[in-house]
Write a protein that holds these residues in place. Sequence first.
Motif, mmCIF file in Angstrom:
data_model
loop_
_atom_site.group_PDB
_atom_site.id
_atom_site.type_symbol
_atom_site.label_atom_id
_atom_site.label_comp_id
_atom_site.label_asym_id
_atom_site.label_seq_id
_atom_site.Cartn_x
_atom_site.Cartn_y
_atom_site.Cartn_z
ATOM 1 N N CYS A 22 0.811 -1.229 0.000
ATOM 2 C CA CYS A 22 0.000 0.000 0.000
ATOM 3 C C CYS A 22 0.841 1.275 0.000
ATOM 4 O O CYS A 22 0.360 2.326 0.416
ATOM 5 N N SER A 23 2.083 1.196 -0.461
ATOM 6 C CA SER A 23 2.945 2.385 -0.411
ATOM 7 C C SER A 23 2.464 3.480 -1.361
ATOM 8 O O SER A 23 2.901 4.630 -1.247
ATOM 9 N N HIS A 24 1.575 3.130 -2.286
ATOM 10 C CA HIS A 24 1.091 4.112 -3.269
ATOM 11 C C HIS A 24 -0.202 4.790 -2.846
ATOM 12 O O HIS A 24 -0.731 5.623 -3.590
ATOM 13 N N VAL A 25 -0.721 4.419 -1.655
ATOM 14 C CA VAL A 25 -1.959 5.052 -1.181
ATOM 15 C C VAL A 25 -1.726 5.651 0.210
ATOM 16 O O VAL A 25 -0.738 5.350 0.878
ATOM 17 N N SER A 26 -2.644 6.485 0.640
ATOM 18 C CA SER A 26 -2.492 7.174 1.930
ATOM 19 C C SER A 26 -2.774 6.228 3.090
ATOM 20 O O SER A 26 -3.277 5.111 2.909
ATOM 21 N N LEU A 27 -2.464 6.713 4.293
ATOM 22 C CA LEU A 27 -2.722 5.929 5.497
ATOM 23 C C LEU A 27 -4.210 5.629 5.633
ATOM 24 O O LEU A 27 -4.603 4.490 5.927
ATOM 25 N N GLU A 28 -5.039 6.631 5.436
ATOM 26 C CA GLU A 28 -6.485 6.419 5.569
ATOM 27 C C GLU A 28 -7.019 5.478 4.500
ATOM 28 O O GLU A 28 -7.903 4.650 4.758
ATOM 29 N N GLN A 29 -6.478 5.589 3.291
ATOM 30 C CA GLN A 29 -6.894 4.672 2.225
ATOM 31 C C GLN A 29 -6.462 3.241 2.564
ATOM 32 O O GLN A 29 -7.205 2.287 2.320
ATOM 33 N N THR A 30 -5.275 3.109 3.137
ATOM 34 C CA THR A 30 -4.793 1.789 3.546
ATOM 35 C C THR A 30 -5.747 1.174 4.561
ATOM 36 O O THR A 30 -6.148 0.006 4.446
ATOM 37 N N LYS A 31 -6.126 1.958 5.550
ATOM 38 C CA LYS A 31 -7.036 1.447 6.579
ATOM 39 C C LYS A 31 -8.382 1.049 5.985
ATOM 40 O O LYS A 31 -8.976 0.036 6.375
ATOM 41 N N GLU A 32 -8.874 1.834 5.045
ATOM 42 C CA GLU A 32 -10.151 1.513 4.418
ATOM 43 C C GLU A 32 -10.061 0.211 3.620
ATOM 44 O O GLU A 32 -10.990 -0.615 3.621
ATOM 45 N N ILE A 33 -8.930 0.000 2.953
ATOM 46 C CA ILE A 33 -8.712 -1.236 2.184
ATOM 47 C C ILE A 33 -8.678 -2.439 3.124
ATOM 48 O O ILE A 33 -9.287 -3.479 2.854
ATOM 49 N N LEU A 34 -7.994 -2.291 4.237
ATOM 50 C CA LEU A 34 -7.899 -3.390 5.198
ATOM 51 C C LEU A 34 -9.267 -3.685 5.806
ATOM 52 O O LEU A 34 -9.628 -4.856 6.008
ATOM 53 N N ARG A 35 -10.026 -2.641 6.109
ATOM 54 C CA ARG A 35 -11.388 -2.830 6.623
ATOM 55 C C ARG A 35 -12.222 -3.639 5.632
ATOM 56 O O ARG A 35 -12.978 -4.531 6.011
#
Length: 295
Positions: free
Chosen positions: A174-187
């Motif tokens: 997920c280095s190409h997306v933001s922290l919040e986007q990463t969390k949303e993807i994991l959710r």
Amino acid sequence: MKKRPRIVGIGIATMDIYCHQKRMYPGGNEYNIAYDAKMQGADTGFMGIFANDTVGDILEKTLIDAKIDTSHSHHEVGASGYALVDLKDGDRVFLDWNKKGVTDLYPFTFTEEEIQYIKTFDIACISWGARVNEEKIKKLSDAGVSICYDFYDNFQKEDIEAISPYIKYGFLSCSHVSLEQTKEILRKCVSLGCKIAIGTRGGNPTIAFDGENFYEKPICRVKAKDTMGAGDSYISAFLTNYLLVEADESISTGDKINTSLEKAAEFAATVVMKDGALGIGYDVDPDKLSEIVNV
């Protein structure tokens, strides 16, 4: 005495060819996971497709020498997969790779006998590049196989929706997306059925989610010699350490995940100090690849 984790990699065996060094290094996502987990004390196996060329022989012998079970791999007429690689300040850069290697041409269909073999392991590691599509992932899951899936960094929403219901652990670059986007993807992954979803973020801290809490662990900063196989080594270490304590009810889920993330970062830091993915290399003349690969 704790039972040793049992991990099988199903997928890619390839040779990384560093033309500027005139050296070649065995590797491939699931290949690396099986090897690295074995080095950390797990019992491991590898199911891949080995070609009838010199590189295919080397790839399989490297695993056998490490006492990794390859008995359920297939052997086919064709070309071993290989990639031409360069290094830029320690970061591996893929210059080119061959298409239509044996892994592409002869993907697993998973016979009943193969499924029963896979079920002797605690976890089966498969990646986006393993040529194991969502129907086959579902087939394995329905048969009772626990799956760890590496989505790589080119995952799409459709991939997450198709694969997440059938896996236990999901890894996403997920280095190409933001922290919040990463969390949303994991959710999203966990909401669909994945037990633990983990987003690696390059030089930034890794994020994990178990459906209740997020866990964040920094990487171990070292001067990397070669980043080839870093992500695979991270997966191998997380799984090896998590499986060791998974059944221990005296340890909280949070402590299990935090410790495993920490161990994974520590192990990955040792791997990026090696040449190639595993630190195992062979001399090669890049101008004479046709002598060792069925090109």
